[in-house]
Write an enzyme that holds these catalytic residues in place. Structure first.
Site, PDB file in Angstrom:
ATOM      1  N   LYS A  22      -0.717  -7.221   0.340  1.00  0.00           N
ATOM      2  CA  LYS A  22      -0.229  -7.379  -1.040  1.00  0.00           C
ATOM      3  C   LYS A  22       1.273  -7.193  -1.098  1.00  0.00           C
ATOM      4  O   LYS A  22       1.884  -6.552  -0.240  1.00  0.00           O
ATOM      5  CB  LYS A  22      -0.908  -6.387  -2.001  1.00  0.00           C
ATOM      6  CG  LYS A  22      -0.707  -4.896  -1.694  1.00  0.00           C
ATOM      7  CD  LYS A  22       0.517  -4.258  -2.282  1.00  0.00           C
ATOM      8  CE  LYS A  22       0.735  -2.839  -1.809  1.00  0.00           C
ATOM      9  NZ  LYS A  22       2.022  -2.259  -2.073  1.00  0.00           N
ATOM     10  N   GLY A 150       3.747  -0.423   6.421  1.00  0.00           N
ATOM     11  CA  GLY A 150       4.812  -1.345   6.030  1.00  0.00           C
ATOM     12  C   GLY A 150       4.981  -1.539   4.537  1.00  0.00           C
ATOM     13  O   GLY A 150       5.816  -2.312   4.105  1.00  0.00           O
ATOM     14  N   GLY A 155      -3.710  -0.682   5.577  1.00  0.00           N
ATOM     15  CA  GLY A 155      -4.864   0.219   5.704  1.00  0.00           C
ATOM     16  C   GLY A 155      -5.860   0.006   4.575  1.00  0.00           C
ATOM     17  O   GLY A 155      -7.080   0.061   4.775  1.00  0.00           O
ATOM     18  N   ASP A 194      -4.661   1.464  -3.497  1.00  0.00           N
ATOM     19  CA  ASP A 194      -4.503   0.013  -3.339  1.00  0.00           C
ATOM     20  C   ASP A 194      -5.797  -0.694  -2.922  1.00  0.00           C
ATOM     21  O   ASP A 194      -5.833  -1.926  -2.858  1.00  0.00           O
ATOM     22  CB  ASP A 194      -3.444  -0.294  -2.261  1.00  0.00           C
ATOM     23  CG  ASP A 194      -2.037   0.041  -2.737  1.00  0.00           C
ATOM     24  OD1 ASP A 194      -1.812   0.111  -3.957  1.00  0.00           O
ATOM     25  OD2 ASP A 194      -1.158   0.229  -1.872  1.00  0.00           O
TER      26      ASP A 194
HETATM   27  O1  C5P Z   1      -4.024   6.420  -2.882  1.00  0.00           O
HETATM   28  P1  C5P Z   1      -3.399   6.479  -1.548  1.00  0.00           P
HETATM   29  O2  C5P Z   1      -4.115   7.445  -0.635  1.00  0.00           O
HETATM   30  O3  C5P Z   1      -3.187   5.157  -0.902  1.00  0.00           O
HETATM   31  O4  C5P Z   1      -1.955   7.065  -1.774  1.00  0.00           O
HETATM   32  C1  C5P Z   1      -1.154   7.504  -0.704  1.00  0.00           C
HETATM   33  C2  C5P Z   1      -0.095   8.439  -1.231  1.00  0.00           C
HETATM   34  O5  C5P Z   1       0.828   7.722  -2.045  1.00  0.00           O
HETATM   35  C3  C5P Z   1      -0.625   9.537  -2.124  1.00  0.00           C
HETATM   36  O6  C5P Z   1      -1.026  10.634  -1.370  1.00  0.00           O
HETATM   37  C4  C5P Z   1       0.569   9.857  -2.993  1.00  0.00           C
HETATM   38  O7  C5P Z   1       1.472  10.664  -2.284  1.00  0.00           O
HETATM   39  C5  C5P Z   1       1.226   8.498  -3.145  1.00  0.00           C
HETATM   40  N1  C5P Z   1       0.834   7.811  -4.401  1.00  0.00           N
HETATM   41  C6  C5P Z   1       1.290   8.302  -5.608  1.00  0.00           C
HETATM   42  N2  C5P Z   1       0.944   7.668  -6.774  1.00  0.00           N
HETATM   43  C7  C5P Z   1       0.185   6.555  -6.744  1.00  0.00           C
HETATM   44  C8  C5P Z   1      -0.278   6.027  -5.523  1.00  0.00           C
HETATM   45  C9  C5P Z   1       0.067   6.682  -4.356  1.00  0.00           C
HETATM   46  O8  C5P Z   1       1.983   9.314  -5.655  1.00  0.00           O
HETATM   47  N3  C5P Z   1      -0.114   5.951  -7.898  1.00  0.00           N
END
Ligand code: C5P
Length: 358
Positions: A22, A150, A155, A194
């Site tokens: 994306k 990236g 993932g 995501d």
């Molecule tokens: O949801 P995901 O595990 O992919 O998010 C990875 C990291 O990105 C989270 O641990 C957080 O630190 C940050 N994040 C965030 N706010 C979001 C999405 C991701 O702070 N809306």
């Protein structure tokens, strides 16, 4: 769609799915919430750059079928493992391998989201049908094209593809109906911010932490030069640096007018307007952590891109170009000019995560 895999007399031994990278055409980041995630207003678009995930029954049915309850530790050959630092829990995954681009830096244990996705599907199917549902142990084989760490949801794409493949394989094996899209979206949201979009694909407005999606209609094809970087960036690191940088300042307004203008440009298929409206609130932070990326962005403009942004939390830079030829030129020129970069091209939007022939 999963019903076509409802073949109790000859269950599939293997299912393969692919999911796409994306780019965030618009990424407005609000304040951190009490749970640590940031409130986002984003427009996601999928790119035709895909990873594939193949899920295969590990052994013969009698050797590997796992029908146990969830009551505790079982023998390891029945699918129960100690997953990295976490408490002992059950898993249907016997092993995970990764091939392709940057594969050496991808975890092959239960910390891999694709592994967690397979177990999430197993648990949901058993919750919907019966806890005694007979399911096989499986192996997972990921083939990567999407740059790792990236900012392109590599993932998360693997998790989305694993959800699709596991849903088809397990439901076929057990002779039960597959999980519906609503349940799949719920599982995706539990796996990561995501993952729901990677399952959904196409173009969507994302809110909440990115998991609340509304489809955005578009016309036309958009051509991108993507410049990946040898050294990745950690998403949590970029978000926490964003907090430090913006501390005490007024946080970004979610700007409904801006997203409305971008949605209109996408609906009209107006590439120039889309280019003018690209926005990424994490870009300044990513550039502060990695000043070398400034040169990448600059080089993309010099090579003829209409606009360039850091993709998500970076470090991949995405350049919107007038056509495929221009994208090819930008990718090649930037790669040649800046050591440690790799230029590739992609077009958007691409499809949702989907099963493919294996
Ligand atoms: O949801 P995901 O595990 O992919 O998010 C990875 C990291 O990105 C989270 O641990 C957080 O630190 C940050 N994040 C965030 N706010 C979001 C999405 C991701 O702070 N809306």
């Amino acid at each position: 769609m999963a019903d076509e895999f409802f073949t109790p007399t000859s269950p599939n031994k293997s299912c393969t799915a692919r999911a796409f990278a994306k780019v965030n055409l618009h990424l407005a980041v609000g304040p951190a919430r009490p749970d640590g995630f940031h409130e986002l207003v984003t427009i996601f678009q999928s790119l035709d750059l895909a990873d594939t995930v193949r899920i295969t029954c590990a052994e013969t049915e009698s050797d590997s079928a796992c029908t146990s309850d969830d009551s505790g530790l079982q023998e390891s050959n029945r699918g129960y493992f100690v997953a990295h630092d976490s408490p002992i829990h059950d898993t249907f995954v016997q092993g995970l391998t990764v091939t392709g681009q940057d594969s050496e830096s991808v975890p092959t244990d239960a910390s891999n989201l694709a592994w967690q996705a397979v177990d999430a599907v197993a648990a949901a199917l058993r919750a919907e049908h019966t806890k005694e549902l007979t399911l096989p142990q499986v192996t997972i084989a990921i083939n990567k094209n999407i740059p790792v760490a990236g900012g392109m949801a590599g993932g998360s794409a693997d998790a989305a593809a694993a959800l699709r493949a596991a849903n088809a394989l397990f439901s076929s094996y057990a002779g039960v109906a597959a999980l519906d899209e609503q349940v799949m979206q719920k599982l995706a949201a539990q796996l990561g911010s995501d993952v729901p979009f990677c399952l959904h694909g196409h173009t969507a407005l994302g809110q909440g932490r990115g998991e609340k999606l509304h489809a955005v209609p578009t016309t036309g094809v958009y051509h991108w030069a993507l410049v990946a970087n040898a050294q990745g960036l950690s998403t949590p690191h970029v978000f926490s640096a964003f907090d430090e940088l913006s501390d005490g300042l007024r946080k970004t307004d979610p700007s409904p007018e801006e997203t409305a203008a971008l949605e209109a440009a996408l609906q009209a298929g107006n590439t120039q307007q889309v280019a003018a409206l690209l926005r990424n609130d994490l870009q300044a932070t990513a550039l502060q952590i990695r000043p070398d990326l400034r040169k990448v962005v600059q080089a993309g403009y010099q090579a003829g891109a209409l606009a360039g942004i850091v993709s998500g939390s970076g470090p991949t830079c995405a350049f919107l170009c007038a056509d495929e030829q221009a994208a090819r030129q930008v990718a090649a020129e930037v790669e040649k000019k800046i050591a440690g970069t790799r230029g590739l091209i992609a077009s958007s939007p691409a499809a949702r995560a989907e099963l493919v022939e294996s």
